[in-house]
Scaffold this active site. Structure first.
Site, PDB file in Angstrom:
ATOM      1  N   ASP A 123       0.869  -1.173   0.000  1.00 20.98           N
ATOM      2  CA  ASP A 123       0.000   0.000   0.000  1.00 20.98           C
ATOM      3  C   ASP A 123       0.911   1.230   0.000  1.00 20.98           C
ATOM      4  O   ASP A 123       2.113   1.133   0.279  1.00 20.98           O
ATOM      5  CB  ASP A 123      -0.881  -0.038   1.246  1.00 20.98           C
ATOM      6  CG  ASP A 123      -1.653   1.249   1.459  1.00 20.98           C
ATOM      7  OD1 ASP A 123      -2.419   1.627   0.562  1.00 20.98           O
ATOM      8  OD2 ASP A 123      -1.443   1.885   2.513  1.00 20.98           O
ATOM      9  N   ASP A 152      -0.222   5.161   0.963  1.00 23.36           N
ATOM     10  CA  ASP A 152      -0.475   6.106   2.065  1.00 23.36           C
ATOM     11  C   ASP A 152      -0.581   5.378   3.399  1.00 23.36           C
ATOM     12  O   ASP A 152      -1.357   4.434   3.548  1.00 23.36           O
ATOM     13  CB  ASP A 152      -1.770   6.882   1.809  1.00 23.36           C
ATOM     14  CG  ASP A 152      -1.628   7.888   0.681  1.00 23.36           C
ATOM     15  OD1 ASP A 152      -0.697   8.707   0.734  1.00 23.36           O
ATOM     16  OD2 ASP A 152      -2.450   7.850  -0.265  1.00 23.36           O
TER      17      ASP A 152
END
Length: 218
Positions: A11, A13
């Site tokens: 991922d 953020d």
């Protein structure tokens, strides 16, 4: 040492980039600017990782439909003012470079837009390390498994040899839905106890811990 995994998907953020506070405050500021219900910190952080449209609908469920485009635009304005100053987490760059050098295929699966991710791949200098990416405006948003399925198909790696690394329950549920193992980063958007409840292979608090885990388990 034989590698257990061939593909590691990150991922963005809250996992690689320390952007949780900026995203949450930008959602709140945009709502405040339009006179909408302002979500509390927990709610604003919880929607991080979802595609922006979905995130704003969840964060502001009473938002009139005609206000949605205005909220998206104002959120992006608040975020962009601060985005150039958002750092990677300590050790993130070194970890990605080390994994790339060791021959792992690397991917990104994010709730960001394609344009937004490309901008940050360039500004962070990490673009050269990633073999493929998926964003929420190009396929289905987490926790749907589509991002992982598409990355595995593109890079010709099966679920058994794929690992997801993320900081939210959306990441862990996406991995579960795709039949992929996951490691949780406890420094991001969702509280460690929520992540642990989904039984990741490990819950780590930093990239130093993650690198140590990789050396033994990946």
């Amino acid at each position: 040492m034989n590698k257990r995994y061939d593909l590691i998907v990150f991922d963005w953020d809250g996992t690689l980039m320390d952007s949780t506070a900026v995203i949450a405050s930008s959602i709140q500021a945009a709502c405040r600017g339009l006179g909408l219900t302002v979500p509390d910190d927990e709610t604003a952080r919880h929607v991080i990782g979802l595609g922006l449209d979905q995130a704003l609908h969840v964060a502001v469920p009473d938002m009139p439909a005609e206000m949605h485009h205005k909220l998206v635009a104002l959120y992006r304005r608040h975020f962009m003012v601060q985005s150039a100053e958002i750092p990677l987490y300590a050790g993130a760059r070194e970890t990605i470079a080390e994994l790339h050098g060791a021959g792992y295929r690397l991917g990104v699966a994010t709730g960001k837009s394609h344009v937004g991710l490309n901008r940050e791949l360039d500004s962070s200098g990490l673009r050269e390390y990633f073999h493929a990416t998926r964003t929420a405006d190009k396929t289905f948003s987490k926790p749907d498994p589509a991002m992982l399925f598409e990355l595995m198909d593109e890079l010709a790696v099966n679920a058994k040899h794929t690992l997801m690394v993320g900081d939210t329950t959306h990441d862990l549920l996406m991995a579960k839905n795709a039949g992929v193992n996951a490691v949780a980063m406890g420094h991001g958007a969702h509280p460690p106890e929520q992540l642990q409840a989904l039984n990741p292979l490990a819950l780590v608090g930093s990239f130093a811990e993650l690198r140590a885990w990789f050396k033994i388990n990946a």
